[in-house]
Design a protein around this motif. Structure first.
Motif, PDB file in Angstrom:
ATOM      1  N   ALA A  45       0.857  -1.182   0.000  1.00 47.12           N
ATOM      2  CA  ALA A  45       0.000   0.000   0.000  1.00 47.12           C
ATOM      3  C   ALA A  45       0.891   1.229   0.000  1.00 47.12           C
ATOM      4  O   ALA A  45       1.718   1.408   0.906  1.00 47.12           O
ATOM      5  CB  ALA A  45      -0.919  -0.001   1.216  1.00 47.12           C
ATOM      6  N   VAL A  47       0.941   5.200   0.257  1.00 50.49           N
ATOM      7  CA  VAL A  47       0.139   6.326   0.741  1.00 50.49           C
ATOM      8  C   VAL A  47       0.856   7.613   0.341  1.00 50.49           C
ATOM      9  O   VAL A  47       1.943   7.911   0.858  1.00 50.49           O
ATOM     10  CB  VAL A  47      -0.064   6.260   2.260  1.00 50.49           C
ATOM     11  CG1 VAL A  47      -0.954   7.396   2.735  1.00 50.49           C
ATOM     12  CG2 VAL A  47      -0.646   4.904   2.666  1.00 50.49           C
ATOM     13  N   SER A  48       0.256   8.356  -0.564  1.00 53.43           N
ATOM     14  CA  SER A  48       0.856   9.604  -1.054  1.00 53.43           C
ATOM     15  C   SER A  48       0.031  10.788  -0.555  1.00 53.43           C
ATOM     16  O   SER A  48      -1.204  10.722  -0.512  1.00 53.43           O
ATOM     17  CB  SER A  48       0.906   9.617  -2.586  1.00 53.43           C
ATOM     18  OG  SER A  48       1.634   8.497  -3.071  1.00 53.43           O
ATOM     19  N   LEU A  60      -2.757   4.625   8.322  1.00 54.05           N
ATOM     20  CA  LEU A  60      -3.170   3.582   7.373  1.00 54.05           C
ATOM     21  C   LEU A  60      -3.712   2.398   8.154  1.00 54.05           C
ATOM     22  O   LEU A  60      -3.069   1.910   9.084  1.00 54.05           O
ATOM     23  CB  LEU A  60      -1.989   3.136   6.512  1.00 54.05           C
ATOM     24  CG  LEU A  60      -2.257   1.969   5.549  1.00 54.05           C
ATOM     25  CD1 LEU A  60      -3.172   2.417   4.411  1.00 54.05           C
ATOM     26  CD2 LEU A  60      -0.946   1.403   4.999  1.00 54.05           C
ATOM     27  N   THR A 106       5.536  10.050   0.046  1.00 45.95           N
ATOM     28  CA  THR A 106       4.936   8.727  -0.123  1.00 45.95           C
ATOM     29  C   THR A 106       5.530   7.775   0.900  1.00 45.95           C
ATOM     30  O   THR A 106       6.761   7.668   1.016  1.00 45.95           O
ATOM     31  CB  THR A 106       5.173   8.167  -1.534  1.00 45.95           C
ATOM     32  OG1 THR A 106       4.656   9.066  -2.510  1.00 45.95           O
ATOM     33  CG2 THR A 106       4.483   6.815  -1.697  1.00 45.95           C
ATOM     34  N   TYR A 108       5.147   3.673   2.534  1.00 47.44           N
ATOM     35  CA  TYR A 108       4.746   2.359   2.042  1.00 47.44           C
ATOM     36  C   TYR A 108       4.541   1.395   3.199  1.00 47.44           C
ATOM     37  O   TYR A 108       5.275   1.425   4.205  1.00 47.44           O
ATOM     38  CB  TYR A 108       5.802   1.768   1.103  1.00 47.44           C
ATOM     39  CG  TYR A 108       6.034   2.574  -0.152  1.00 47.44           C
ATOM     40  CD1 TYR A 108       5.305   2.319  -1.304  1.00 47.44           C
ATOM     41  CD2 TYR A 108       6.990   3.588  -0.179  1.00 47.44           C
ATOM     42  CE1 TYR A 108       5.522   3.053  -2.461  1.00 47.44           C
ATOM     43  CE2 TYR A 108       7.213   4.326  -1.323  1.00 47.44           C
ATOM     44  CZ  TYR A 108       6.471   4.058  -2.465  1.00 47.44           C
ATOM     45  OH  TYR A 108       6.692   4.784  -3.602  1.00 47.44           O
ATOM     46  N   ALA A 260      -7.213   5.035   4.711  1.00 51.15           N
ATOM     47  CA  ALA A 260      -6.153   5.909   5.220  1.00 51.15           C
ATOM     48  C   ALA A 260      -6.717   7.293   5.488  1.00 51.15           C
ATOM     49  O   ALA A 260      -7.776   7.678   4.962  1.00 51.15           O
ATOM     50  CB  ALA A 260      -4.990   5.983   4.240  1.00 51.15           C
ATOM     51  N   LEU A 268      -4.526  13.291  -0.337  1.00 53.67           N
ATOM     52  CA  LEU A 268      -4.286  11.897   0.050  1.00 53.67           C
ATOM     53  C   LEU A 268      -4.669  10.958  -1.096  1.00 53.67           C
ATOM     54  O   LEU A 268      -5.740  11.071  -1.691  1.00 53.67           O
ATOM     55  CB  LEU A 268      -5.091  11.559   1.293  1.00 53.67           C
ATOM     56  CG  LEU A 268      -4.981  10.117   1.802  1.00 53.67           C
ATOM     57  CD1 LEU A 268      -3.568   9.802   2.269  1.00 53.67           C
ATOM     58  CD2 LEU A 268      -5.980   9.870   2.934  1.00 53.67           C
ATOM     59  N   ASP A 269      -3.788  10.008  -1.384  1.00 52.58           N
ATOM     60  CA  ASP A 269      -4.054   8.994  -2.395  1.00 52.58           C
ATOM     61  C   ASP A 269      -3.410   7.679  -1.963  1.00 52.58           C
ATOM     62  O   ASP A 269      -2.253   7.666  -1.530  1.00 52.58           O
ATOM     63  CB  ASP A 269      -3.496   9.430  -3.756  1.00 52.58           C
ATOM     64  CG  ASP A 269      -3.779   8.393  -4.839  1.00 52.58           C
ATOM     65  OD1 ASP A 269      -4.957   8.156  -5.137  1.00 52.58           O
ATOM     66  OD2 ASP A 269      -2.801   7.805  -5.346  1.00 52.58           O
ATOM     67  N   VAL A 270      -4.169   6.597  -2.066  1.00 58.28           N
ATOM     68  CA  VAL A 270      -3.683   5.285  -1.642  1.00 58.28           C
ATOM     69  C   VAL A 270      -3.775   4.326  -2.824  1.00 58.28           C
ATOM     70  O   VAL A 270      -4.843   4.211  -3.453  1.00 58.28           O
ATOM     71  CB  VAL A 270      -4.489   4.733  -0.451  1.00 58.28           C
ATOM     72  CG1 VAL A 270      -3.943   3.361  -0.034  1.00 58.28           C
ATOM     73  CG2 VAL A 270      -4.452   5.706   0.714  1.00 58.28           C
ATOM     74  N   THR A 271      -2.664   3.659  -3.116  1.00 55.91           N
ATOM     75  CA  THR A 271      -2.618   2.656  -4.187  1.00 55.91           C
ATOM     76  C   THR A 271      -2.223   1.317  -3.582  1.00 55.91           C
ATOM     77  O   THR A 271      -1.199   1.230  -2.883  1.00 55.91           O
ATOM     78  CB  THR A 271      -1.603   3.041  -5.268  1.00 55.91           C
ATOM     79  OG1 THR A 271      -1.957   4.328  -5.796  1.00 55.91           O
ATOM     80  CG2 THR A 271      -1.591   2.014  -6.393  1.00 55.91           C
ATOM     81  N   VAL A 272      -3.024   0.287  -3.832  1.00 55.71           N
ATOM     82  CA  VAL A 272      -2.768  -1.056  -3.313  1.00 55.71           C
ATOM     83  C   VAL A 272      -2.413  -1.960  -4.486  1.00 55.71           C
ATOM     84  O   VAL A 272      -3.125  -1.993  -5.500  1.00 55.71           O
ATOM     85  CB  VAL A 272      -3.981  -1.615  -2.553  1.00 55.71           C
ATOM     86  CG1 VAL A 272      -3.682  -3.021  -2.028  1.00 55.71           C
ATOM     87  CG2 VAL A 272      -4.355  -0.689  -1.404  1.00 55.71           C
TER      88      VAL A 272
END
Length: 512
Positions: A45, A47-48, A60, A106, A108, A260, A268-272
């Protein structure tokens, strides 16, 4: 000592061995097959966010209770941030904090998970939920919907399925029209279902997770509805109404909160992302034992240095060879020179291979036997005679190695691996039998020794058996139990049936 005591002792050893084997294989996941690998998934994950001018905290939600899966490892990756983990209503949380930061940031979170059928949802029964606070019109609509669904269902599972079906109808359902703004997404439908289930005094919660795919790439968190029926948690897909936990679904966090949040920042941006791979099952088993508090992995042979492990890989197979000899001697009736000489010769066959090993063994014993007959004429004492035989054996082995090297016969070089002391004693024993009982008896026992050694080599060379004994050395207790039982056997051997066939015929004629 009576047979009952022997049977009891053998039964205790058998139960102990199988119990330890079952615990390590089923509970800890020790691999039963060689080169066995376990399917694992690496979940990351990212988190930016953009920090503000003051201190910033990024939170998170991270996995905690994941039915069907266990957490093997996890890492928190960031630069300049302090990281803490803590329990929360959603499960667990990781929080990155920094007093001052500039520019986009970012952080992680990376976790490694594997399938674990023993991992189940918590078995504590939750308390009955509080009645939802709604306006009068919404409350009347909810009560009417609950009464209608109860008439069309028989238990909690069917109640939940029917409730989700009503929610999915939207505008077409008179009770749901007041809540249309809450049915736009699967998450909204699950949240609305928890409200209605709370009105029906049924514990429910929202579970968020990801599908563990075979191919690597980004994934979107999905929603499941968890409902407790008084015994266990049931899982429902609020969109498809399918009941049950999907086989490749990893529950990440629970509750109405997003994955998050950030304080003192924006954007806020979350990429999984998920990636599947394979890992040696023994490494997974060691980590599982470590996390469960078991010391089985710490006291296994895998904790020894690699060189020592290689030694015990061979040594642990010696009782298996002895077991083969025990059955061939006690049940078949093959005669050998000594009890454990064939096992040691079988170990030498592991390097020379079977055919070359038999040829080299026959050459050494034959030449050594000729020398032994010559020494007999000199009437030497036992110890000096054995010293002479041993010296001759060593010289013969060295000569065969040099000759094989000159002829380009590589297997001949491995003759040095033969147990020279055992071969010397075999030559001495064979010469005595030759003199006392004749050449036929000596050749018979020599041939029997080679046959037993060959069979022991074939059994000891089974890769699966070698792996099984090394990973589960407690299985040697089964060998011990078998030896105790065979030790009480006093019946006929297979090759003795021919010897006593004449007696059986005489007895039959006497009866007639």
């Amino acid at each position: 000592m009576n047979n009952r005591h022997i049977y009891f002792l053998a039964a205790v050893l058998t139960v102990l061995a199988l119990s330890m084997f079952a615990y390590k294989a089923k509970m800890l996941g020790f691999p039963v097959m060689p080169q066995q690998q376990t399917q694992i998934w690496t979940i990351e994950a990212a988190v930016s966010f953009t920090p503000g001018p003051a201190a910033v905290k990024a939170t998170l939600r991270i996995p905690s209770l994941t039915p069907g899966y266990s957490l093997m490892d996890e890492n928190f990756i960031s630069r300049g941030f302090g990281v803490t983990t803590r329990p929360a209503a959603a499960g667990r949380e990781a929080q990155w904090a920094v007093r001052e930061a500039s520019g986009p940031q970012t952080v992680y979170y990376r976790a490694v998970v594997y399938r674990d059928p023993t991992r189940q949802a918590e078995d504590t029964t939750p308390a009955f939920p509080e009645a939802p606070k709604l306006d009068e019109a919404s409350r009347i609509a909810m009560e009417g919907l609950i009464a209608d669904v109860r008439r069309q269902s028989a238990d909690v599972a069917s109640f939940t399925t029917e409730l989700l079906r009503h929610i999915g109808q939207g505008q077409n359902d008179p009770y749901i029209r007041l809540f249309l703004d809450r049915t736009a997404t699967p998450s909204d439908r699950a949240h609305l279902a928890t409200i209605f289930l709370a009105g029906a005094q049924i514990p429910a919660r929202i579970a968020h997770g990801v599908n563990l795919r075979d191919r690597a790439g980004a994934v979107q968190p999905e929603v499941l509805l968890e409902v407790h029926d008084g015994v266990e948690w049931l899982y429902f897909n609020p969109q498809t109404l399918q009941q049950g936990l999907p086989p490749d679904f990893l529950i990440w966090w629970r509750g109405d909160e997003s994955i998050a949040s950030v304080e003192g920042g924006s954007g806020l941006d979350v990429t999984v992302a998920v990636q599947q791979s394979l890992l040696d099952s023994m490494l997974v088993a060691e980590r599982r034992a470590e996390r469960s508090g078991s010391h089985s992995a710490e006291f296994s042979l895998f904790s020894l240095p690699i060189a020592t492990q290689a030694v015990y890989t061979v040594l642990l197979m010696i009782p298996i060879g002895a077991l083969v000899i025990m059955f061939l001697r006690n049940f078949i009736g093959l005669k050998t020179f000594g009890t454990f000489m064939p096992v040691l010769v079988a170990l030498a066959f592991r390097e020379t291979r079977l055919v070359w090993g038999i040829v080299l063994f026959a050459i050494i014993v034959s030449l050594g036997l000729l020398i032994r007959f010559y020494l007999e004429k000199l009437r030497l004492l036992l110890v000096p005679r054995l010293t002479c035989v041993l010296t001759v054996v060593v010289l013969l082995m060295a000569g065969i190695s040099v000759l094989s090297h000159r002829l380009g016969l590589q297997p001949g070089l491995s003759i040095a691996l033969f147990p020279m002391v055992i071969i010397s004693m075999t030559i001495e024993r064979m010469s005595i039998v030759w003199e006392e009982r004749g050449a036929y008896e000596a050749i018979q026992e020599g041939t029997g020794s080679l046959i037993v050694a060959a069979v022991a080599y074939l059994v000891m060379g089974i890769a699966w058996l070698e792996h099984l004994i090394f990973v589960f050395p407690e299985l040697l207790l089964l060998v011990l139990a078998a030896a105790l039982l065979v030790g009480r056997y006093t019946g006929y051997r297979l090759l003795e049936l021919r010897r006593f066939k004449a007696l059986q015929e005489d007895g039959a004629r006497a009866e007639t």
